[in-house]
Design an enzyme around this catalytic site. Structure first.
Site, PDB file in Angstrom:
ATOM      1  N   HIS A  18      43.071  33.873  46.677  1.00  0.00           N
ATOM      2  CA  HIS A  18      41.831  34.000  45.911  1.00  0.00           C
ATOM      3  C   HIS A  18      41.647  35.442  45.410  1.00  0.00           C
ATOM      4  O   HIS A  18      41.462  35.678  44.214  1.00  0.00           O
ATOM      5  CB  HIS A  18      40.638  33.588  46.780  1.00  0.00           C
ATOM      6  N   GLU A  19      41.716  36.382  46.331  1.00  0.00           N
ATOM      7  CA  GLU A  19      41.475  37.774  45.942  1.00  0.00           C
ATOM      8  C   GLU A  19      42.549  38.256  44.975  1.00  0.00           C
ATOM      9  O   GLU A  19      42.278  39.068  44.086  1.00  0.00           O
ATOM     10  CB  GLU A  19      41.399  38.683  47.171  1.00  0.00           C
ATOM     11  N   HIS A  42      43.276  39.366  37.228  1.00  0.00           N
ATOM     12  CA  HIS A  42      42.295  39.533  36.157  1.00  0.00           C
ATOM     13  C   HIS A  42      42.158  41.027  35.818  1.00  0.00           C
ATOM     14  O   HIS A  42      42.051  41.401  34.641  1.00  0.00           O
ATOM     15  CB  HIS A  42      40.958  38.967  36.636  1.00  0.00           C
ATOM     16  N   HIS A  84      41.610  37.622  41.465  1.00  0.00           N
ATOM     17  CA  HIS A  84      40.784  38.696  40.889  1.00  0.00           C
ATOM     18  C   HIS A  84      41.677  39.870  40.486  1.00  0.00           C
ATOM     19  O   HIS A  84      41.482  40.496  39.444  1.00  0.00           O
ATOM     20  CB  HIS A  84      39.772  39.214  41.911  1.00  0.00           C
TER      21      HIS A  84
HETATM   22 ZN    ZN Z   1      36.011  35.960  44.656  1.00  0.00          ZN
END
Ligand code: ZN
Length: 655
Positions: A445-446, A452, A449
């Site tokens: 998940h991290e 991104h 980011h």
């Molecule tokens: Zn998050």
């Protein structure tokens, strides 16, 4: 102070902050000089005799405040991950100063007058100009002098309270830790775990983020579980008062700015835009989620032989997973070794999708010895940026997991991104770090980011990487979770840390089947926190709250989400997202983003999954755009159509 390393731009690769040279006493002078420098720059922009243009106004503002930005980035990374009493003191002192500073810019009338006169034909500039105007108006640029004076006071007090809230919470994780004298009370934990908790003649289990402490899954002594749970939900009680005060001040501020309440103010610049849109969505989810959780509670009671109390839930749901699905979550841990999960899982998936590769740079140092830094390259060998990983929990680190930038990508400054992922994995006393399935999930998940941030290819820092609306920012990170159990990826990283054997296929199958169970719990726990956030921020000015706990209970009941065995993922007193983070009236964002996530997962599956072309399409249409364009337009370009809520309802078992 001649050699304060913050005063000059970093000479390290990628302008990585020179953490090895920065000492605590360097921060305050750098903050002070940084604010003074930026105010002088802003005065020059506002007082210019030239007619206002995009370049001499908006781009000039983007170019201002470099020392301050550099200082704040380094400081807040340390404050979040490796804080000390000294850092906390500086934070207390500097946070209201920074709020005052940003008000001094946004409430500068001559500057605002110039910003209003700028025009441009270039689409990326036009989007940024629009953002600037929105920022100014939302900060109160159009209010009268008296109103602005009150606004300044409100902002300053809110900033102080929010720091206090966070610091109370950080201390509570050790102050309210579970302390036992007899290691027998920790039955269920393995030997290593127990020995790592030893402090002199006692055993100390610090509190982690959520209501449901992860230890509750294993601890067999029901009374110890009850004590741990109670410590968790009752921690940092002084924060109840702070929460009331903050909600009241935010309501007053929203009214000053022309909104009925803080929730309306908060969503206006989000993709949701209105309170009604958020409530319509949440309204579709509450009823089915509570029904699912009730069914699960009955199953758990059947397993336990008595009605389930909130502290029993984790323990018995694990028992049900073992009995019903023959699945034992702890059997997975030996296959999830931290290094391998990253190298052969998280990084490997990114290589297959985007062609990027990673080289560790042990010569580069983070703010703590446990931070590891990797250089990231594009497929053609060109450099992309740096990725820093800080996996371990420690005293002085806030709970949870997050990503932040140490350097924002921008073409304006020709700077490449430097991004950090923080996790809170318990560091083993010795030997390899084995992760739980949830921790593997967090790692992917991290890293979503991080991608991104790394893929950002925009001109201006204000809209770099993850600088998108909060109710959009969780979307790319959630999409990246889809590769965790993607067969090619899983087979590559999930290998026994001693034997190197791949994880048995049936364990994976069982895990997937068992995942269906407990969806009710997870959705209710999340929605309860969301609706609690919502209730605090729909308060109207003048509405008094005498008792925060009573308010909390009434809010959950009114929203139809009160179900005693499942309490909110965060109660008011430790809801840092909304009282010490940027998520006030924004906790709905996770499920809001999940609509786009579920749609995108379908897109990848329809188009052949883990393929370079698919990665490139996602990167080009969405990830590289950062906040430099309308996010929903970028989504449509990626997906080829608008999002629908159906894939999400299906995934969460809510149809
Ligand atoms: Zn998050």
């Amino acid at each position: 102070m001649a050699e304060n390393p913050l005063f000059a731009p970093s000479s390290l690769p990628y302008q990585l902050p020179p953490f090895a040279d920065i000492r605590e006493e360097h921060y305050l002078p750098a903050f002070e000089r940084g604010m003074a420098e930026q105010l002088a720059e802003v005065d020059a922009i506002a007082g210019s005799a030239e007619p206002p243009t995009f370049d001499n106004t908006i781009a000039a503002l983007e170019r201002s405040g470099r020392l301050l930005a550099r200082t704040a980035t380094a400081f807040y990374s340390v404050a979040a991950s490796a804080s000390t009493d000294g850092i906390m003191e500086i934070e207390k002192r500097i946070s209201p100063e920074l709020t005052k500073h940003s008000d001094a810019i946004r409430l500068n009338r001559p500057l605002w007058a110039r910003v209003k006169q700028v025009s441009t034909e270039d689409p990326e500039e036009a989007w940024l100009l629009e953002k600037y105007r929105e920022d100014f108006v939302r900060a109160g640029a159009d209010l009268s002098e008296t109103e602005q004076e009150r606004l300044r006071q409100l902002n300053e007090e809110l900033s102080r309270l929010s720091t206090e809230f966070a610091q109370n919470l950080m201390r509570a994780s050790t102050e309210s830790a579970l302390v036992v004298d007899d290691p027998k009370e920790l039955d269920g934990f393995d030997e290593d775990r127990i020995s790592s908790l030893r402090r002199d003649d006692k055993y100390v289990l610090p509190l982690l983020n959520f209501t449901n402490q992860p230890g509750l899954v294993q601890l067999t002594d029901r009374d110890v579980g009850r004590r741990l749970y109670t410590l968790s939900v009752e921690r940092a009680p002084q924060n109840f008062g702070l929460a009331i005060r903050m909600a009241t001040l935010r309501a007053e501020r929203a009214r000053l700015l022309g909104f009925p309440n803080h929730a309306a103010y908060s969503v206006a610049d989000q993709t949701a835009k209105t309170v009604e849109a958020v409530e319509e969505m949440l309204g579709q989810l509450v009823g089915p989620a509570v029904r699912n959780a009730r069914k699960e509670a009955e199953t758990l009671a059947g397993q336990a032989g008595f009605p389930i109390e909130p502290w029993d839930w984790s323990f018995y749901s694990e028992k049900v997973r073992q009995a019903r699905y023959d699945f034992d979550a702890s059997a997975m841990r030996p296959y999830f070794e931290l290094d391998r999960v990253y190298r052969d899982g998280v990084f490997h998936a990114a290589t297959l999708l985007y062609g990027i590769t990673f080289t560790e740079r042990p010569d580069l140092r983070g703010y703590h010895e446990d931070v590891r830094i990797f250089e990231v390259f594009n497929e053609d060998g060109s450099v992309l940026g740096l990725f820093a990983l800080d996996p371990y929990a420690r005293e002085g680190k806030r709970g949870g997991a997050w990503m932040n930038n140490l350097v924002d990508q921008s073409l304006l400054f020709g700077e490449k991104p430097v991004v950090v992922n923080n996790l809170n994995v318990t560091k083993p006393a010795a030997g390899p770090t084995l992760l739980t399935y949830d921790e593997v999930n967090t790692a992917f998940h991290e890293f979503g980011h991080a991608l991104h941030g790394l893929f950002s290819e925009v001109r201006f820092p204000r809209v770099s990487g993850t600088s998108v609306p909060r109710d959009f920012v969780e979307y790319p990170s959630q999409v990246n979770e889809m590769w965790i159990t993607w067969p090619e990826v899983l087979a590559n990283y999930a290998r026994h840390h001693e034997t190197g054997e791949p994880m048995p296929a049936e364990l994976v199958e069982k895990m997937k089947a068992a995942e269906q169970f407990n969806q009710g719990f997870m959705t209710v726990e999340y929605l309860a926190a969301t609706l609690l956030d919502w209730a605090w921020h729909k308060l109207e000015p003048g509405q008094e709250v005498a008792d925060a706990e009573a308010f909390e209970q009434a809010a959950l009941e009114a929203a139809g989400i009160a179900f005693p065995p499942v309490r909110p993922r965060y109660r008011t007193n430790y809801f840092a997202h909304i009282f010490a983070g940027g998520y006030s009236a924004g906790y709905y964002s996770y499920i809001w983003s999940e609509v786009l996530d579920a749609e995108s997962v379908e897109w990848f599956k329809e188009n052949g999954g883990l393929k370079r072309e698919n990665g490139d399409h996602f990167r080009r249409t969405l990830l590289s755009r950062g906040g430099a364009t309308d996010p929903l337009t970028a989504f449509r370009e990626f997906r080829g159509r608008e999002a629908s809520i159906e894939p999400l309802l299906k995934r969460r078992g809510l149809t």
